[in-house]
Design an enzyme around this catalytic site. Structure first.
Site, PDB file in Angstrom:
ATOM      1  N   LYS A 118     -21.695  -5.635   4.994  1.00 40.63           N
ATOM      2  CA  LYS A 118     -20.848  -5.050   3.954  1.00 40.63           C
ATOM      3  C   LYS A 118     -20.457  -6.135   2.932  1.00 40.63           C
ATOM      4  CE  LYS A 118     -16.710  -3.197   5.393  1.00 40.63           C
ATOM      5  NZ  LYS A 118     -15.843  -2.130   5.946  1.00 40.63           N
ATOM      6  N   HIS A 176     -13.451  -1.931  14.969  1.00 42.68           N
ATOM      7  CA  HIS A 176     -13.253  -0.546  14.534  1.00 42.68           C
ATOM      8  C   HIS A 176     -13.456   0.396  15.717  1.00 42.68           C
ATOM      9  CE1 HIS A 176     -14.372   3.285  12.538  1.00 42.68           C
ATOM     10  NE2 HIS A 176     -13.455   2.906  11.655  1.00 42.68           N
ATOM     11  N   GLN A 236       5.686   8.017  14.252  1.00 45.68           N
ATOM     12  CA  GLN A 236       4.726   7.571  13.249  1.00 45.68           C
ATOM     13  C   GLN A 236       3.839   6.460  13.829  1.00 45.68           C
ATOM     14  OE1 GLN A 236       6.379   4.536  10.777  1.00 45.68           O
ATOM     15  NE2 GLN A 236       5.666   5.562   8.937  1.00 45.68           N
ATOM     16  N   ALA A 255      -9.869  11.585   2.205  1.00 43.41           N
ATOM     17  CA  ALA A 255     -11.344  11.540   2.225  1.00 43.41           C
ATOM     18  C   ALA A 255     -11.971  12.917   2.090  1.00 43.41           C
ATOM     19  CB  ALA A 255     -11.815  10.865   3.515  1.00 43.41           C
ATOM     20  N   GLU A 264       0.864  -1.188   0.000  1.00 37.23           N
ATOM     21  CA  GLU A 264       0.000   0.000   0.000  1.00 37.23           C
ATOM     22  C   GLU A 264       0.894   1.231   0.000  1.00 37.23           C
ATOM     23  OE1 GLU A 264      -3.523   0.057   2.483  1.00 37.23           O
ATOM     24  OE2 GLU A 264      -2.958   2.042   3.221  1.00 37.23           O
TER      25      GLU A 264
HETATM   26  P1  FAD Z   1     -17.412   1.227   7.535  1.00 34.94           P
HETATM   27  O1  FAD Z   1     -17.408  -0.154   7.031  1.00 34.94           O
HETATM   28  O2  FAD Z   1     -18.504   2.132   7.125  1.00 34.94           O
HETATM   29  O3  FAD Z   1     -17.385   1.134   9.144  1.00 34.94           O
HETATM   30  C1  FAD Z   1     -17.164   2.295   9.932  1.00 34.94           C
HETATM   31  C2  FAD Z   1     -17.859   2.120  11.285  1.00 34.94           C
HETATM   32  O4  FAD Z   1     -19.273   2.128  11.115  1.00 34.94           O
HETATM   33  C3  FAD Z   1     -17.532   0.811  11.988  1.00 34.94           C
HETATM   34  O5  FAD Z   1     -17.525   1.053  13.376  1.00 34.94           O
HETATM   35  C4  FAD Z   1     -18.715  -0.106  11.615  1.00 34.94           C
HETATM   36  O6  FAD Z   1     -18.934  -1.109  12.596  1.00 34.94           O
HETATM   37  C5  FAD Z   1     -19.841   0.891  11.551  1.00 34.94           C
HETATM   38  N1  FAD Z   1     -20.877   0.557  10.573  1.00 34.94           N
HETATM   39  C6  FAD Z   1     -20.694  -0.026   9.369  1.00 34.94           C
HETATM   40  N2  FAD Z   1     -21.860  -0.147   8.719  1.00 34.94           N
HETATM   41  C7  FAD Z   1     -22.810   0.409   9.522  1.00 34.94           C
HETATM   42  C8  FAD Z   1     -24.213   0.597   9.409  1.00 34.94           C
HETATM   43  N3  FAD Z   1     -24.873   0.202   8.316  1.00 34.94           N
HETATM   44  N4  FAD Z   1     -24.863   1.219  10.431  1.00 34.94           N
HETATM   45  C9  FAD Z   1     -24.209   1.643  11.544  1.00 34.94           C
HETATM   46  N5  FAD Z   1     -22.871   1.462  11.707  1.00 34.94           N
HETATM   47  C10 FAD Z   1     -22.182   0.861  10.709  1.00 34.94           C
HETATM   48  N6  FAD Z   1      -9.154   6.031   4.877  1.00 34.94           N
HETATM   49  C11 FAD Z   1      -9.029   7.002   3.926  1.00 34.94           C
HETATM   50  O7  FAD Z   1      -9.556   8.117   4.098  1.00 34.94           O
HETATM   51  N7  FAD Z   1      -8.314   6.782   2.772  1.00 34.94           N
HETATM   52  C12 FAD Z   1      -7.741   5.575   2.497  1.00 34.94           C
HETATM   53  O8  FAD Z   1      -7.116   5.410   1.456  1.00 34.94           O
HETATM   54  C13 FAD Z   1      -7.861   4.534   3.476  1.00 34.94           C
HETATM   55  N8  FAD Z   1      -7.322   3.304   3.261  1.00 34.94           N
HETATM   56  C14 FAD Z   1      -7.545   2.299   4.163  1.00 34.94           C
HETATM   57  C15 FAD Z   1      -7.064   1.005   3.883  1.00 34.94           C
HETATM   58  C16 FAD Z   1      -7.288  -0.040   4.770  1.00 34.94           C
HETATM   59  C17 FAD Z   1      -6.795  -1.417   4.425  1.00 34.94           C
HETATM   60  C18 FAD Z   1      -7.998   0.207   5.987  1.00 34.94           C
HETATM   61  C19 FAD Z   1      -8.224  -0.922   6.971  1.00 34.94           C
HETATM   62  C20 FAD Z   1      -8.462   1.479   6.281  1.00 34.94           C
HETATM   63  C21 FAD Z   1      -8.259   2.535   5.376  1.00 34.94           C
HETATM   64  N9  FAD Z   1      -8.738   3.821   5.622  1.00 34.94           N
HETATM   65  C22 FAD Z   1      -8.595   4.812   4.678  1.00 34.94           C
HETATM   66  C23 FAD Z   1      -9.348   4.145   6.905  1.00 34.94           C
HETATM   67  C24 FAD Z   1     -10.885   3.958   6.908  1.00 34.94           C
HETATM   68  O9  FAD Z   1     -11.466   4.888   6.025  1.00 34.94           O
HETATM   69  C25 FAD Z   1     -11.352   4.204   8.355  1.00 34.94           C
HETATM   70  O10 FAD Z   1     -10.944   3.146   9.173  1.00 34.94           O
HETATM   71  C26 FAD Z   1     -12.829   4.490   8.519  1.00 34.94           C
HETATM   72  O11 FAD Z   1     -13.030   4.938   9.865  1.00 34.94           O
HETATM   73  C27 FAD Z   1     -13.729   3.282   8.331  1.00 34.94           C
HETATM   74  O12 FAD Z   1     -13.814   2.913   7.058  1.00 34.94           O
HETATM   75  P2  FAD Z   1     -14.644   1.575   6.640  1.00 34.94           P
HETATM   76  O13 FAD Z   1     -14.699   1.554   5.173  1.00 34.94           O
HETATM   77  O14 FAD Z   1     -14.128   0.397   7.344  1.00 34.94           O
HETATM   78  O15 FAD Z   1     -16.087   2.002   7.250  1.00 34.94           O
END
Ligand code: FAD
Length: 281
Positions: free
Chosen positions: A159, A143, A206, A42, A8
Site C-alpha cells: 500500500k 487488521h 462505546q 462506506a 478525527e
Molecule cells: P486495506 O488496506 O485494504 O486492508 C484490509 C485488509 O485486507 C487487511 O487485512 C489487509 O492485510 C488486507 N489486504 C490489503 N491489501 C491486500 C491485497 N492486495 N490482497 C489481499 N489482502 C489485502 N472506515 C470507513 O468506512 N470510513 C472511515 O471514515 C474510516 N476511517 C478510518 C480511519 C482510520 C485512521 C482507520 C485506522 C480506519 C478507518 N476506517 C474507516 C476503517 C477501515 O475502513 C477498516 O479498518 C477496513 O476494514 C480496512 O481498511 P484499510 O483501508 O486499512 O484496508
C-alpha cells in the site's frame, strides 16, 4: 522537533443538516490542530455520505481556515464514482485524502472494483499524479481480517509503495503494540510519518463496541478502569482523559511523529487533552 496534533470527527446523523457540526468545529478549531480529518460512511454513492463529508471538509478549510483530510472508503464505489469524488475534492480545494477500503455494509454488495485500499491509492495516483497528499490506515495490532500480523505488514508495504505520504494508526491502548509495530515497519523499509491514533474513553458501551469492530486489545489496567468507573460516566470520562494523556506523554517521549485524537466530536475532551499537552508537542 515538533509533533503533529490532529483530530478525527464524524458527520452528524443523516437526518440532521451538516451545519450542526459547526458547534463542534467552533470548539475544535480553537485548539489549533494541524488538521481535522472527516470520516465517511462506506455505503457508496447512494448513501450521500461523500457529499456530506466533503461539505464538512470544505467548511474546515473555508470557514475555519484549517487543514482538512477527507476519508475515502472505496469498497462500494466504482471508478466513475471515485473520479467524481476526486473532482469534487479538487474543486473545493481539499487536497488531502485518507484512502481506505472501508468495511462491508449490511445490505450492500461490494462492487469489487477496488477490493483493497491499495487499488484506490494506485488509481488516485494514476488519475491525478501528485495532486493529493494521501494518507493510509495501519494497524499496530494487525487488521482483523488478516491471517497474521506479518501478512498485514506485507500488504501495508504494498500500500505504501503505491504512493502513500503518511500513515494514521487504528486506536490502541497499549503503547508497546505501537513501538513493536514501528520497529517492524522500519525493518520493511517503511519510513513515512506515522500518526498514532488515540481514543480517550468516555463511555463503556462505546468502547466495547469500538474494540469489537477494530480488534484493539484492552490491557488489564484499562479493564480495571472500566470495572471501577464504567457505571459512572463523569468519573469514566476523567479516568479516560488521564489514561489517554499517559499514553500521549509516553508516545511524545518516544518521538512519535503525530498524535491523532479520535475525539468522537467531544470538544470538552479534546480541550482537556490539548491544554495538557500544548507545551509538550
Ligand atoms: P486495506 O488496506 O485494504 O486492508 C484490509 C485488509 O485486507 C487487511 O487485512 C489487509 O492485510 C488486507 N489486504 C490489503 N491489501 C491486500 C491485497 N492486495 N490482497 C489481499 N489482502 C489485502 N472506515 C470507513 O468506512 N470510513 C472511515 O471514515 C474510516 N476511517 C478510518 C480511519 C482510520 C485512521 C482507520 C485506522 C480506519 C478507518 N476506517 C474507516 C476503517 C477501515 O475502513 C477498516 O479498518 C477496513 O476494514 C480496512 O481498511 P484499510 O483501508 O486499512 O484496508
Amino acid at each position: 522537533m515538533s509533533t503533529k496534533f490532529s483530530f478525527e470527527i464524524f458527520p452528524p446523523r443523516k437526518d440532521m443538516p451538516v451545519e450542526v457540526i459547526y458547534n463542534t468545529l467552533d470548539g475544535l478549531t480553537d485548539l489549533n490542530p494541524d488538521f481535522i480529518s472527516v470520516t465517511c460512511g462506506a455505503g457508496g454513492s447512494s448513501s450521500n455520505a461523500s457529499e456530506r463529508m466533503i461539505d464538512i471538509a470544505a467548511a474546515i478549510k473555508d470557514k475555519y481556515h484549517k487543514k482538512s483530510v477527507a476519508h475515502l472508503p472505496c469498497i462500494n464505489l466504482d471508478k466513475a464514482e471515485v473520479e467524481k469524488i476526486l473532482t469534487q475534492l479538487e474543486l473545493r480545494g481539499i487536497d488531502e485524502i485518507l484512502a481506505l477500503r472501508g468495511d462491508k455494509v449490511q445490505g450492500v454488495e461490494p462492487k469489487n472494483i477496488f477490493p483493497h485500499a491499495v487499488d484506490l491509492i494506485s488509481f488516485i495516483r494514476e488519475k491525478t499524479e501528485r495532486k493529493f497528499k494521501i494518507y493510509a490506515a495501519c494497524y499496530p495490532e494487525g487488521h482483523t481480517d488478516s491471517k497474521d500480523f506479518d501478512a498485514d505488514l506485507n500488504f501495508l508495504k504494498e500500500k505504501v509503495d503505491a504512493g502513500v505520504d503518511g500513515l494514521i494508526t487504528q486506536l490502541f491502548f497499549d503503547n508497546n503494540h505501537f513501538y513493536y509495530f514501528m520497529e517492524k515497519i522500519h525493518a520493511l523499509g517503511i519510513d513515512l510519518p506515522v500518526e498514532a491514533g488515540i481514543m480517550p474513553v468516555t463511555n463503556k458501551k462505546q468502547i466495547e463496541r469500538m474494540v469489537n469492530i477494530c480488534g484493539a486489545s484492552l490491557p488489564v489496567k484499562f479493564r480495571k478502569i472500566l470495572d471501577r468507573y464504567g457505571n459512572d460516566s463523569s468519573a469514566l470520562q476523567e479516568a479516560g482523559i488521564v489514561y489517554a494523556l499517559n499514553q500521549i506523554v509516553d508516545l511524545l517521549a518516544h518521538n512519535v511523529n503525530g498524535i491523532h485524537l479520535y475525539v468522537m466530536n467531544n470538544v470538552y475532551v479534546a480541550r482537556r487533552i490539548s491544554d495538557a499537552i500544548k507545551n509538550l508537542l
